[in-house]
Design a protein around this motif. Structure first.
Motif, PDB file in Angstrom:
ATOM      1  N   ARG A 206      -3.032   6.697   3.121  1.00  0.00           N
ATOM      2  CA  ARG A 206      -2.842   5.258   3.211  1.00  0.00           C
ATOM      3  C   ARG A 206      -1.950   4.956   4.405  1.00  0.00           C
ATOM      4  O   ARG A 206      -1.256   5.842   4.917  1.00  0.00           O
ATOM      5  CB  ARG A 206      -2.236   4.700   1.924  1.00  0.00           C
ATOM      6  N   VAL A 207      -1.960   3.720   4.833  1.00  0.00           N
ATOM      7  CA  VAL A 207      -1.121   3.274   5.948  1.00  0.00           C
ATOM      8  C   VAL A 207      -0.146   2.240   5.410  1.00  0.00           C
ATOM      9  O   VAL A 207      -0.549   1.276   4.744  1.00  0.00           O
ATOM     10  CB  VAL A 207      -1.971   2.668   7.080  1.00  0.00           C
ATOM     11  N   VAL A 208       1.141   2.466   5.642  1.00  0.00           N
ATOM     12  CA  VAL A 208       2.160   1.544   5.128  1.00  0.00           C
ATOM     13  C   VAL A 208       3.050   1.067   6.278  1.00  0.00           C
ATOM     14  O   VAL A 208       3.291   1.798   7.239  1.00  0.00           O
ATOM     15  CB  VAL A 208       3.035   2.210   4.039  1.00  0.00           C
ATOM     16  N   PRO A 209       3.535  -0.154   6.180  1.00  0.00           N
ATOM     17  CA  PRO A 209       4.380  -0.712   7.256  1.00  0.00           C
ATOM     18  C   PRO A 209       5.850  -0.347   7.084  1.00  0.00           C
ATOM     19  O   PRO A 209       6.282   0.079   6.008  1.00  0.00           O
ATOM     20  CB  PRO A 209       4.186  -2.215   7.081  1.00  0.00           C
ATOM     21  N   LEU A 283       7.586  -7.994  -5.228  1.00  0.00           N
ATOM     22  CA  LEU A 283       7.012  -8.886  -6.235  1.00  0.00           C
ATOM     23  C   LEU A 283       7.879 -10.123  -6.431  1.00  0.00           C
ATOM     24  O   LEU A 283       7.369 -11.241  -6.587  1.00  0.00           O
ATOM     25  CB  LEU A 283       6.834  -8.134  -7.560  1.00  0.00           C
ATOM     26  N   ASP A 284       9.214  -9.931  -6.407  1.00  0.00           N
ATOM     27  CA  ASP A 284      10.121 -11.074  -6.498  1.00  0.00           C
ATOM     28  C   ASP A 284       9.899 -12.040  -5.332  1.00  0.00           C
ATOM     29  O   ASP A 284      10.072 -13.251  -5.481  1.00  0.00           O
ATOM     30  CB  ASP A 284      11.579 -10.602  -6.486  1.00  0.00           C
ATOM     31  N   GLY A 285       9.532 -11.480  -4.181  1.00  0.00           N
ATOM     32  CA  GLY A 285       9.314 -12.296  -2.992  1.00  0.00           C
ATOM     33  C   GLY A 285       7.929 -12.922  -2.917  1.00  0.00           C
ATOM     34  O   GLY A 285       7.613 -13.606  -1.945  1.00  0.00           O
ATOM     35  N   GLY A 286       7.109 -12.676  -3.939  1.00  0.00           N
ATOM     36  CA  GLY A 286       5.797 -13.315  -3.988  1.00  0.00           C
ATOM     37  C   GLY A 286       4.631 -12.458  -3.536  1.00  0.00           C
ATOM     38  O   GLY A 286       3.518 -12.968  -3.392  1.00  0.00           O
ATOM     39  N   ALA A 287       4.847 -11.171  -3.316  1.00  0.00           N
ATOM     40  CA  ALA A 287       3.752 -10.300  -2.883  1.00  0.00           C
ATOM     41  C   ALA A 287       2.708 -10.161  -3.983  1.00  0.00           C
ATOM     42  O   ALA A 287       3.021 -10.180  -5.174  1.00  0.00           O
ATOM     43  CB  ALA A 287       4.292  -8.920  -2.500  1.00  0.00           C
ATOM     44  N   ASP A 288       1.454 -10.019  -3.589  1.00  0.00           N
ATOM     45  CA  ASP A 288       0.346  -9.846  -4.516  1.00  0.00           C
ATOM     46  C   ASP A 288       0.422  -8.474  -5.178  1.00  0.00           C
ATOM     47  O   ASP A 288       0.735  -7.475  -4.529  1.00  0.00           O
ATOM     48  CB  ASP A 288      -0.981  -9.986  -3.756  1.00  0.00           C
ATOM     49  N   LEU A 289       0.125  -8.410  -6.472  1.00  0.00           N
ATOM     50  CA  LEU A 289       0.238  -7.169  -7.227  1.00  0.00           C
ATOM     51  C   LEU A 289      -0.660  -6.072  -6.649  1.00  0.00           C
ATOM     52  O   LEU A 289      -0.262  -4.904  -6.539  1.00  0.00           O
ATOM     53  CB  LEU A 289      -0.110  -7.414  -8.695  1.00  0.00           C
ATOM     54  N   ARG A 290      -1.881  -6.434  -6.274  1.00  0.00           N
ATOM     55  CA  ARG A 290      -2.790  -5.428  -5.723  1.00  0.00           C
ATOM     56  C   ARG A 290      -2.332  -4.936  -4.350  1.00  0.00           C
ATOM     57  O   ARG A 290      -2.538  -3.777  -4.004  1.00  0.00           O
ATOM     58  CB  ARG A 290      -4.218  -5.973  -5.628  1.00  0.00           C
ATOM     59  N   ALA A 291      -1.707  -5.814  -3.586  1.00  0.00           N
ATOM     60  CA  ALA A 291      -1.165  -5.396  -2.293  1.00  0.00           C
ATOM     61  C   ALA A 291      -0.031  -4.389  -2.502  1.00  0.00           C
ATOM     62  O   ALA A 291       0.073  -3.401  -1.766  1.00  0.00           O
ATOM     63  CB  ALA A 291      -0.660  -6.605  -1.508  1.00  0.00           C
ATOM     64  N   VAL A 292       0.801  -4.619  -3.514  1.00  0.00           N
ATOM     65  CA  VAL A 292       1.891  -3.687  -3.825  1.00  0.00           C
ATOM     66  C   VAL A 292       1.317  -2.364  -4.328  1.00  0.00           C
ATOM     67  O   VAL A 292       1.836  -1.289  -3.999  1.00  0.00           O
ATOM     68  CB  VAL A 292       2.860  -4.300  -4.854  1.00  0.00           C
ATOM     69  N   GLU A 294      -1.504  -0.992  -3.414  1.00  0.00           N
ATOM     70  CA  GLU A 294      -1.966  -0.267  -2.233  1.00  0.00           C
ATOM     71  C   GLU A 294      -0.787   0.261  -1.416  1.00  0.00           C
ATOM     72  O   GLU A 294      -0.811   1.377  -0.910  1.00  0.00           O
ATOM     73  CB  GLU A 294      -2.830  -1.195  -1.368  1.00  0.00           C
ATOM     74  N   PHE A 295       0.243  -0.550  -1.308  1.00  0.00           N
ATOM     75  CA  PHE A 295       1.449  -0.177  -0.565  1.00  0.00           C
ATOM     76  C   PHE A 295       2.079   1.089  -1.141  1.00  0.00           C
ATOM     77  O   PHE A 295       2.481   1.997  -0.407  1.00  0.00           O
ATOM     78  CB  PHE A 295       2.430  -1.356  -0.629  1.00  0.00           C
ATOM     79  N   LEU A 296       2.150   1.167  -2.477  1.00  0.00           N
ATOM     80  CA  LEU A 296       2.788   2.300  -3.143  1.00  0.00           C
ATOM     81  C   LEU A 296       1.855   3.496  -3.319  1.00  0.00           C
ATOM     82  O   LEU A 296       2.313   4.599  -3.621  1.00  0.00           O
ATOM     83  CB  LEU A 296       3.322   1.869  -4.507  1.00  0.00           C
ATOM     84  N   GLY A 297       0.554   3.269  -3.179  1.00  0.00           N
ATOM     85  CA  GLY A 297      -0.394   4.359  -3.376  1.00  0.00           C
ATOM     86  C   GLY A 297      -0.624   4.683  -4.832  1.00  0.00           C
ATOM     87  O   GLY A 297      -0.923   5.828  -5.186  1.00  0.00           O
ATOM     88  N   HIS A 298      -0.520   3.670  -5.714  1.00  0.00           N
ATOM     89  CA  HIS A 298      -0.782   3.876  -7.134  1.00  0.00           C
ATOM     90  C   HIS A 298      -2.286   3.918  -7.383  1.00  0.00           C
ATOM     91  O   HIS A 298      -3.030   3.051  -6.906  1.00  0.00           O
ATOM     92  CB  HIS A 298      -0.190   2.743  -7.976  1.00  0.00           C
ATOM     93  N   ALA A 299      -2.746   4.907  -8.143  1.00  0.00           N
ATOM     94  CA  ALA A 299      -4.165   4.983  -8.478  1.00  0.00           C
ATOM     95  C   ALA A 299      -4.544   3.897  -9.472  1.00  0.00           C
ATOM     96  O   ALA A 299      -5.667   3.392  -9.452  1.00  0.00           O
ATOM     97  CB  ALA A 299      -4.499   6.366  -9.054  1.00  0.00           C
ATOM     98  N   ALA A 302      -2.109  -0.513 -13.556  1.00  0.00           N
ATOM     99  CA  ALA A 302      -1.190  -0.536 -14.693  1.00  0.00           C
ATOM    100  C   ALA A 302       0.174   0.043 -14.320  1.00  0.00           C
ATOM    101  O   ALA A 302       1.205  -0.411 -14.821  1.00  0.00           O
ATOM    102  CB  ALA A 302      -1.786   0.244 -15.866  1.00  0.00           C
ATOM    103  N   THR A 303       0.180   1.050 -13.455  1.00  0.00           N
ATOM    104  CA  THR A 303       1.448   1.641 -13.007  1.00  0.00           C
ATOM    105  C   THR A 303       2.260   0.620 -12.230  1.00  0.00           C
ATOM    106  O   THR A 303       3.473   0.491 -12.420  1.00  0.00           O
ATOM    107  CB  THR A 303       1.181   2.878 -12.131  1.00  0.00           C
ATOM    108  N   THR A 304       1.584  -0.121 -11.361  1.00  0.00           N
ATOM    109  CA  THR A 304       2.271  -1.136 -10.556  1.00  0.00           C
ATOM    110  C   THR A 304       2.780  -2.267 -11.434  1.00  0.00           C
ATOM    111  O   THR A 304       3.841  -2.851 -11.159  1.00  0.00           O
ATOM    112  CB  THR A 304       1.320  -1.694  -9.482  1.00  0.00           C
ATOM    113  N   GLN A 305       2.053  -2.579 -12.512  1.00  0.00           N
ATOM    114  CA  GLN A 305       2.433  -3.700 -13.365  1.00  0.00           C
ATOM    115  C   GLN A 305       3.776  -3.490 -14.054  1.00  0.00           C
ATOM    116  O   GLN A 305       4.396  -4.449 -14.501  1.00  0.00           O
ATOM    117  CB  GLN A 305       1.342  -3.939 -14.418  1.00  0.00           C
TER     118      GLN A 305
END
Length: 326
Positions: A206-209, A283-292, A294-299, A302-305
């Motif tokens: 994955r590519v992360v900023p 997430l507190d700053g309003g980022a989309d759950l699916r974007a987070v 991808e950012f974290l590399g969660h398969a 549910a893990t991100t949630q």
């Protein structure tokens, strides 16, 4: 009963074949393989010491249940118990598929529900202190010669300090796992786009900023300090240890553990705390759950949630403190 030194070849050889299968065909990481090895060895040791050291085909449901009772008596944590049961179930499912056993003795093993603990999250003020750039002290001119000598002698320590800043900045900036961080090569950094190419779990790329503060410390490290520590054995590794080779996971963990302890006002104790923190802050700053995700590399989403529960808890706390009719 006399304890043996380890499980016999009757059990350890098929386990070795299974681990090789996980590595070659399933792409499991070294950390995962080590965990499976430890958990399966635990069962093998028990069978050797308490069940007459049976061959794989002669392992019964009762033997596996006796092992489970032994684990309960050992008072290990729920998490460890669940992991060991999962490892054994997966192993015997593989053995059945490859006709190494005639029936699966672990089929009906039930793992305890994992304790769902919310991760420790650092407050923005704590992050600012953790990542603060200390200004160099102003020295008396009369002591300039003494200070110059001290700087010459301490150049390695300055390099280590710069490297440690890179570790902390990148863990918070990009939410990397510690194993992903130490695996980074210089070539994985795109300074023009300020992104990292990361090889995560299951060899998924994955590519992360990362942000400007992280960019500054990375450039400072590469240009001025990395060469002080690195030897030929480091290759293209971004992070290197004091002996000159690629920094390992244990060393990087110690860096973050020490830094977090120095804050003095948090129970967060390891590098994963920074991963939890950046996810929650996004997430507190309003980022989309699916974007987070991808950012974290969660398969799994549910893990991100899990991090949304942290944000909701904060909202409830703020509500109780601020709302007049809370």
């Amino acid at each position: 009963m006399k304890q043996s030194q380890g499980p016999s070849a009757k059990f350890s050889e098929p386990v070795a074949d299974y681990l090789e299968y996980l590595q070659r065909e399933r792409g499991r990481s070294e950390n995962t393989l080590r965990a499976y090895d430890v958990d399966l060895r635990n069962l093998g040791q028990f069978l050797h010491d308490h069940a007459g050291d049976p061959t794989l085909k002669l392992i019964t449901v009762q033997m596996v249940r006796d092992w489970l009772a032994y684990l309960h008596e050992s008072e290990i944590s729920r998490t460890t118990l669940a992991r060991r049961i999962s490892a054994v179930k997966n192993f015997f499912a593989w053995a059945l598929k490859h006709e190494l056993v005639e029936s699966d003795p672990a089929l009906r093993l039930a793992a305890p529900k994992k304790e769902r603990r919310l991760p420790h999250v650092l407050q923005p003020s704590q992050i600012n202190r953790l990542l603060s750039e200390d200004e160099a002290p102003v020295e008396d001119d009369s002591k300039a010669g003494e200070q110059s000598t001290r700087k010459d002698n301490d150049v390695k320590s300055l390099a280590v300090a710069c490297r440690d800043k890179v570790i902390a900045e990148l863990l918070y900036a990009s939410g990397l796992r510690i194993s992903e961080l130490v695996a980074l090569d210089i070539a994985d950094i795109d300074f023009e786009r300020r992104t990292l190419r990361v090889l995560g779990k299951g060899n998924k790329e994955r590519v992360v900023p990362f942000g400007k503060p992280a960019e500054r410390v990375i450039i400072d490290w590469i240009r001025s300090h990395r060469k002080i520590l690195a030897t030929e054995s480091a290759g293209d590794a971004l992070l290197v240890g004091v002996r000159g080779s690629r920094l390992n996971v244990r060393q990087a963990r110690e860096v973050i553990a020490t830094a977090l302890k120095s804050l003095g006002d948090t129970s967060a104790s390891g590098p994963h705390a920074l991963r939890h923190t950046v996810a929650t802050h996004l997430l507190d700053g309003g980022a989309d759950l699916r974007a987070v995700q991808e950012f974290l590399g969660h398969a799994s989403l549910a893990t991100t949630q899990l991090y949304t529960h942290v944000s909701v808890d904060r909202l409830r706390q703020s509500y109780r403190q601020a709302h007049p009719r809370a």
